[in-house]
Design an enzyme around this catalytic site. Structure first.
Site, PDB file in Angstrom:
ATOM      1  N   LYS A  18    -115.637  24.771  56.934  1.00  0.00           N
ATOM      2  CA  LYS A  18    -116.577  25.272  57.958  1.00  0.00           C
ATOM      3  C   LYS A  18    -117.723  26.036  57.301  1.00  0.00           C
ATOM      4  O   LYS A  18    -118.888  25.797  57.581  1.00  0.00           O
ATOM      5  CB  LYS A  18    -115.872  26.219  58.961  1.00  0.00           C
ATOM      6  CG  LYS A  18    -114.708  25.607  59.690  1.00  0.00           C
ATOM      7  CD  LYS A  18    -114.122  26.571  60.710  1.00  0.00           C
ATOM      8  CE  LYS A  18    -113.495  27.815  60.094  1.00  0.00           C
ATOM      9  NZ  LYS A  18    -112.313  27.537  59.258  1.00  0.00           N
ATOM     10  N   ARG A  95    -112.005  31.761  68.433  1.00  0.00           N
ATOM     11  CA  ARG A  95    -110.730  31.361  67.838  1.00  0.00           C
ATOM     12  C   ARG A  95    -109.568  31.481  68.814  1.00  0.00           C
ATOM     13  O   ARG A  95    -108.446  31.146  68.465  1.00  0.00           O
ATOM     14  CB  ARG A  95    -110.455  32.320  66.689  1.00  0.00           C
ATOM     15  CG  ARG A  95    -110.529  31.708  65.324  1.00  0.00           C
ATOM     16  CD  ARG A  95    -110.229  32.844  64.382  1.00  0.00           C
ATOM     17  NE  ARG A  95    -109.852  32.421  63.101  1.00  0.00           N
ATOM     18  CZ  ARG A  95    -110.691  32.287  62.082  1.00  0.00           C
ATOM     19  NH1 ARG A  95    -111.978  32.466  62.262  1.00  0.00           N
ATOM     20  NH2 ARG A  95    -110.235  31.961  60.901  1.00  0.00           N
ATOM     21  N   ARG A 134    -109.939  27.841  45.879  1.00  0.00           N
ATOM     22  CA  ARG A 134    -111.230  28.434  46.259  1.00  0.00           C
ATOM     23  C   ARG A 134    -111.508  29.704  45.468  1.00  0.00           C
ATOM     24  O   ARG A 134    -110.629  30.534  45.254  1.00  0.00           O
ATOM     25  CB  ARG A 134    -111.238  28.760  47.754  1.00  0.00           C
ATOM     26  CG  ARG A 134    -112.508  29.512  48.156  1.00  0.00           C
ATOM     27  CD  ARG A 134    -112.741  29.531  49.621  1.00  0.00           C
ATOM     28  NE  ARG A 134    -111.709  30.221  50.359  1.00  0.00           N
ATOM     29  CZ  ARG A 134    -111.710  30.318  51.677  1.00  0.00           C
ATOM     30  NH1 ARG A 134    -112.678  29.770  52.379  1.00  0.00           N
ATOM     31  NH2 ARG A 134    -110.744  30.951  52.295  1.00  0.00           N
ATOM     32  N   ARG A 167    -109.876  35.103  47.238  1.00  0.00           N
ATOM     33  CA  ARG A 167    -109.754  35.927  48.437  1.00  0.00           C
ATOM     34  C   ARG A 167    -108.298  36.337  48.620  1.00  0.00           C
ATOM     35  O   ARG A 167    -107.415  35.538  48.391  1.00  0.00           O
ATOM     36  CB  ARG A 167    -110.217  35.098  49.651  1.00  0.00           C
ATOM     37  CG  ARG A 167    -111.408  35.693  50.354  1.00  0.00           C
ATOM     38  CD  ARG A 167    -112.015  34.746  51.334  1.00  0.00           C
ATOM     39  NE  ARG A 167    -111.172  34.493  52.508  1.00  0.00           N
ATOM     40  CZ  ARG A 167    -111.557  33.769  53.557  1.00  0.00           C
ATOM     41  NH1 ARG A 167    -112.764  33.213  53.559  1.00  0.00           N
ATOM     42  NH2 ARG A 167    -110.768  33.574  54.586  1.00  0.00           N
ATOM     43  N   ARG A 178    -101.800  31.685  58.240  1.00  0.00           N
ATOM     44  CA  ARG A 178    -103.104  31.398  58.869  1.00  0.00           C
ATOM     45  C   ARG A 178    -103.079  30.033  59.559  1.00  0.00           C
ATOM     46  O   ARG A 178    -103.640  29.868  60.643  1.00  0.00           O
ATOM     47  CB  ARG A 178    -104.217  31.448  57.820  1.00  0.00           C
ATOM     48  CG  ARG A 178    -104.585  32.877  57.438  1.00  0.00           C
ATOM     49  CD  ARG A 178    -105.385  32.928  56.150  1.00  0.00           C
ATOM     50  NE  ARG A 178    -106.666  32.270  56.220  1.00  0.00           N
ATOM     51  CZ  ARG A 178    -107.357  31.887  55.140  1.00  0.00           C
ATOM     52  NH1 ARG A 178    -106.876  32.121  53.931  1.00  0.00           N
ATOM     53  NH2 ARG A 178    -108.524  31.307  55.281  1.00  0.00           N
TER      54      ARG A 178
HETATM   55  P1  AP5 Z   1    -114.708  26.746  53.041  1.00  0.00           P
HETATM   56  O1  AP5 Z   1    -116.044  26.146  53.394  1.00  0.00           O
HETATM   57  O2  AP5 Z   1    -114.692  28.108  52.467  1.00  0.00           O
HETATM   58  O3  AP5 Z   1    -113.715  26.613  54.301  1.00  0.00           O
HETATM   59  P2  AP5 Z   1    -113.635  27.425  55.660  1.00  0.00           P
HETATM   60  O4  AP5 Z   1    -113.230  26.451  56.730  1.00  0.00           O
HETATM   61  O5  AP5 Z   1    -114.886  28.213  55.888  1.00  0.00           O
HETATM   62  O6  AP5 Z   1    -112.388  28.355  55.296  1.00  0.00           O
HETATM   63  P3  AP5 Z   1    -112.073  29.875  55.626  1.00  0.00           P
HETATM   64  O7  AP5 Z   1    -110.814  30.175  54.872  1.00  0.00           O
HETATM   65  O8  AP5 Z   1    -113.243  30.745  55.354  1.00  0.00           O
HETATM   66  O9  AP5 Z   1    -111.772  29.780  57.129  1.00  0.00           O
HETATM   67  P4  AP5 Z   1    -110.928  30.748  57.950  1.00  0.00           P
HETATM   68  O10 AP5 Z   1    -111.263  30.261  59.299  1.00  0.00           O
HETATM   69  O11 AP5 Z   1    -109.495  30.827  57.645  1.00  0.00           O
HETATM   70  O12 AP5 Z   1    -111.465  32.171  57.468  1.00  0.00           O
HETATM   71  P5  AP5 Z   1    -112.441  33.222  58.135  1.00  0.00           P
HETATM   72  O13 AP5 Z   1    -113.212  33.855  57.069  1.00  0.00           O
HETATM   73  O14 AP5 Z   1    -113.173  32.644  59.310  1.00  0.00           O
HETATM   74  O15 AP5 Z   1    -113.957  25.731  52.045  1.00  0.00           O
HETATM   75  C1  AP5 Z   1    -112.688  26.016  51.513  1.00  0.00           C
HETATM   76  C2  AP5 Z   1    -112.588  25.527  50.054  1.00  0.00           C
HETATM   77  O16 AP5 Z   1    -112.657  24.094  50.031  1.00  0.00           O
HETATM   78  C3  AP5 Z   1    -113.743  26.005  49.137  1.00  0.00           C
HETATM   79  O17 AP5 Z   1    -113.252  26.241  47.857  1.00  0.00           O
HETATM   80  C4  AP5 Z   1    -114.751  24.842  49.153  1.00  0.00           C
HETATM   81  O18 AP5 Z   1    -115.522  24.799  47.953  1.00  0.00           O
HETATM   82  C5  AP5 Z   1    -113.813  23.654  49.286  1.00  0.00           C
HETATM   83  N1  AP5 Z   1    -114.395  22.551  50.063  1.00  0.00           N
HETATM   84  C6  AP5 Z   1    -115.206  22.645  51.150  1.00  0.00           C
HETATM   85  N2  AP5 Z   1    -115.507  21.405  51.596  1.00  0.00           N
HETATM   86  C7  AP5 Z   1    -114.846  20.517  50.778  1.00  0.00           C
HETATM   87  C8  AP5 Z   1    -114.763  19.091  50.718  1.00  0.00           C
HETATM   88  N3  AP5 Z   1    -115.395  18.313  51.615  1.00  0.00           N
HETATM   89  N4  AP5 Z   1    -113.985  18.543  49.740  1.00  0.00           N
HETATM   90  C9  AP5 Z   1    -113.332  19.319  48.838  1.00  0.00           C
HETATM   91  N5  AP5 Z   1    -113.403  20.676  48.826  1.00  0.00           N
HETATM   92  C10 AP5 Z   1    -114.143  21.256  49.797  1.00  0.00           C
HETATM   93  O19 AP5 Z   1    -111.387  34.258  58.756  1.00  0.00           O
HETATM   94  C11 AP5 Z   1    -110.595  35.091  57.945  1.00  0.00           C
HETATM   95  C12 AP5 Z   1    -109.802  36.046  58.817  1.00  0.00           C
HETATM   96  O20 AP5 Z   1    -110.722  36.882  59.584  1.00  0.00           O
HETATM   97  C13 AP5 Z   1    -108.887  35.423  59.869  1.00  0.00           C
HETATM   98  O21 AP5 Z   1    -107.635  35.061  59.319  1.00  0.00           O
HETATM   99  C14 AP5 Z   1    -108.810  36.563  60.898  1.00  0.00           C
HETATM  100  O22 AP5 Z   1    -107.922  37.572  60.459  1.00  0.00           O
HETATM  101  C15 AP5 Z   1    -110.210  37.159  60.881  1.00  0.00           C
HETATM  102  N6  AP5 Z   1    -111.101  36.556  61.886  1.00  0.00           N
HETATM  103  C16 AP5 Z   1    -112.274  35.896  61.629  1.00  0.00           C
HETATM  104  N7  AP5 Z   1    -112.836  35.469  62.774  1.00  0.00           N
HETATM  105  C17 AP5 Z   1    -112.015  35.842  63.784  1.00  0.00           C
HETATM  106  C18 AP5 Z   1    -112.034  35.654  65.187  1.00  0.00           C
HETATM  107  N8  AP5 Z   1    -113.034  34.989  65.803  1.00  0.00           N
HETATM  108  N9  AP5 Z   1    -111.019  36.155  65.905  1.00  0.00           N
HETATM  109  C19 AP5 Z   1    -110.002  36.844  65.330  1.00  0.00           C
HETATM  110  N10 AP5 Z   1    -109.908  37.040  64.004  1.00  0.00           N
HETATM  111  C20 AP5 Z   1    -110.915  36.533  63.223  1.00  0.00           C
END
Ligand code: AP5
Length: 225
Positions: A18, A95, A134, A167, A178
């Protein structure tokens, strides 16, 4: 395609790409980019009150309570650099079904309509591979992968020379939690947007560029409608 008209949500499991895809779209179309996870991590780094409130939830891989999330989103969307003048892309939000309902209300209040919700589909096994490799720049937040998207010099950011770190919530036991939380609490958000005909599925397997091209093709259809 005009960025000003695009108001997107990018949905998908943790590690589906994402952030990677949303940053490309935000740069290309000049969209306001709001990633709730990034916002919370920044608050934790700055040791703010909000940071202290959300830290433990994130470390366990649990969701932050809806009230705190909505407060942040409301402020960002209503503030000076708001999405009413330019387009926006929301990453990692909504979410839960409640967040999706609250967002609907908020957008109605400020007279905005969503263009589309992009769901990046990636199977759980791939998520585990992507998250275990990552690395993030601790200075500028750029995202790498040790195998799929390595930096030119190991452990160093290509953009700013900062140190690359893992991370806290990318440790295997937290990743499993997660994923579980995603299926329990975010799957209903998918049905929510399916019902309002806003949901578009994108196959998230393949190289970053390839996934981007699939998204572009969809956006073309959405914008021509
Ligand atoms: P990346 O682009 O970083 O993936 P992502 O989907 O953004 O992953 P996140 O882990 O950031 O998502 P998340 O939803 O768990 O975390 P968030 O920060 O929102 O890609 C991942 C890896 O793959 C990278 O190394 C990249 O280089 C690689 N990659 C990308 N595309 C690729 C491809 N096509 N092929 C191969 N490799 C590829 O949330 C974290 C925490 O915050 C949550 O657990 C929660 O506690 C809290 N939180 C955040 N938002 C909310 C909300 N709305 N409500 C409640 N809690 C929340």
């Amino acid at each position: 395609m005009k960025g000003a008209k695009l108001r997107l949500i990018i949905l998908g499991p943790p590690g589906s790409g994402k952030g990677t895809q949303a940053s490309i779209l935000a740069r290309k179309y000049g969209l306001l980019y709001l990633a709730t996870g990034d916002i919370f991590r920044e608050e934790i780094k700055r040791k703010t009150d909000l940071g202290k409130q959300v830290e433990a939830y994130m470390a366990r891989g649990e969701l932050v309570p809806d009230e705190l999330v909505m407060e942040v989103i409301r402020k960002k969307l209503e503030s000076g650099s708001d999405g009413s003048k330019i387009g926006f892309i929301l990453d990692g939000f909504p979410r839960t079904e409640r967040q999706a309902e609250e967002l609907d209300k908020l957008l109605n209040e400020i007279n905005l309509k969503l263009s589309a919700v992009l769901l990046i589909d990636v199977p759980d096994e791939e998520v585990v591979k992507r998250l275990s490799g990552r690395r993030i720049c601790e200075k500028c937040g750029a995202v790498y992968h040790v195998e799929y998207n390595p930096p030119k010099i190991e452990g160093i950011c290509d953009i700013c020379g900062g140190k690359l770190v893992q991370r806290e919530d990318d440790k295997p036991e937290v990743v499993r939690r997660r994923l579980q939380v995603y299926h329990e609490q975010t799957d209903p958000v998918i049905s929510f947007y399916e019902k309002s005909n806003l949901l578009y599925r994108v196959d998230g397997l393949g190289e970053v560029e390839e996934v981007h091209r699939k998204i572009e093709a969809l956006l073309k259809i959405i914008c021509d409608d």
